[in-house]
Design an enzyme around this catalytic site. Sequence first.
Site, mmCIF file in Angstrom:
data_model
loop_
_atom_site.group_PDB
_atom_site.id
_atom_site.type_symbol
_atom_site.label_atom_id
_atom_site.label_comp_id
_atom_site.label_asym_id
_atom_site.label_seq_id
_atom_site.Cartn_x
_atom_site.Cartn_y
_atom_site.Cartn_z
ATOM 1 N N ASN A 25 78.242 15.844 76.089
ATOM 2 C CA ASN A 25 77.464 15.696 76.456
ATOM 3 C C ASN A 25 77.286 13.931 77.224
ATOM 4 O O ASN A 25 76.991 13.572 76.488
ATOM 5 C CB ASN A 25 75.991 15.839 76.064
ATOM 6 N N HIS B 276 75.478 22.017 82.740
ATOM 7 C CA HIS B 276 74.702 20.982 81.610
ATOM 8 C C HIS B 276 76.152 21.298 80.738
ATOM 9 O O HIS B 276 75.592 22.486 79.628
ATOM 10 C CB HIS B 276 73.499 20.884 81.678
ATOM 11 N N CYS C 141 69.214 15.208 81.130
ATOM 12 C CA CYS C 141 70.498 15.762 81.458
ATOM 13 C C CYS C 141 69.894 16.771 82.981
ATOM 14 O O CYS C 141 71.145 17.489 83.465
ATOM 15 C CB CYS C 141 70.201 17.098 80.263
#
Length: 322
Positions: free
Chosen positions: A277, A247, A113
């Site tokens: 996500n 993020h 990520c």
Amino acid sequence: MPRARLVAVGSALPERRLTNADLAKMVDTTDEWITTRTGIRERRIVDPGQRCSDLAEAAARACLEKAGTKAVDVDGIIVATITGDQLMPSVANLVQHRLGAVNAWGFDLLNACNGFVAALSTATCFIESGRAKRILVIGADVMSAIIDYEDRNTCILFGDGAGAVLVEAGDSQGHGVHGFELHSDGGGAAELALPGSGTVPHDAKAAVFQNGRVVFSHAVRRMAEVAESCVAGLGLTGADVDLIIPHQANIRIIEATAERLKVPMERVVVNIDRVGNTTAATIPLALAQADADGRLHEGTRILLVAFGGGFTWGACYLTWGR
Ligand code: COA
């Protein structure tokens, strides 16, 4: 030293929506649980046969069109992903060929990520050193390919998508990347992982494993720390940030990061409710959202910040535009 300026952003999302209501039919969960614990309402999922390279290519084309730049003028392509079509060739090579970017090198970068911040930092070093003038930095992931849709701990969180940014060499005093910071702690390796994805034998299909509570506590602490430290390293504070583009893993992690910098949520870009996500794609997708909403202007002061499996985390402070 040239400055690495971000001149355009493009994105690509699959058409198909997977809502919380859909997931509640697949695993023991509810829309209310998912929304309150994560902030996610729906995510996009690829159709069968649609690959990471397809999303990456579409995002890159949209970005180049927005920039008014021809593919032949690109020197390099860096794709941050953990879900490339194959380990070899790289997604960057596939995109390079399909775009006709005949003068560009390309490689993929694996950093979960935090992949986009790592890829942008890498591109910045190429540009600052004078070794490249124009680099496409792409974050693309097809998380649905590595999710167990019987595991309610993970399947509610992730979605598919891609975003691309064109980074160009510019004037040393102009807009662009002012600073970045990257960190790793392999001590967290077992808490968020993809067993079966490498060469270590594994008796089941590769699927994301996450110890949610442990990852959550590290993510909250590390994102806030690195956000603060990145701006402080430049002699700045949250007051010097027009937009935080974090993020998108969990709305509560995003809120904690903003609070630490004393930046109100109106100055934070949030699209987790619509896309979930998307791993390496979250930041360029959120940048594209900010652009579409008319929030990106020449000189907009932006802080990117991410945390991911590894553990790995980082932040980048930049001013937008040519
Ligand atoms: N629906 C309903 N209940 C669920 C559920 C779901 N989808 N997933 C887990 N639960 C249950 C758990 O089994 C647990 O039950 P128990 O108390 O009987 O054991 C309970 O809900 C609470 O679980 P917990 O893990 O403490 O919830 P949480 O508030 O920490 O939220 C996450 C879970 C995954 C949303 C949260 O931990 C998180 O966001 N973690 C970090 C995610 C992240 O950042 N990942 C990527 C980093 S890049």
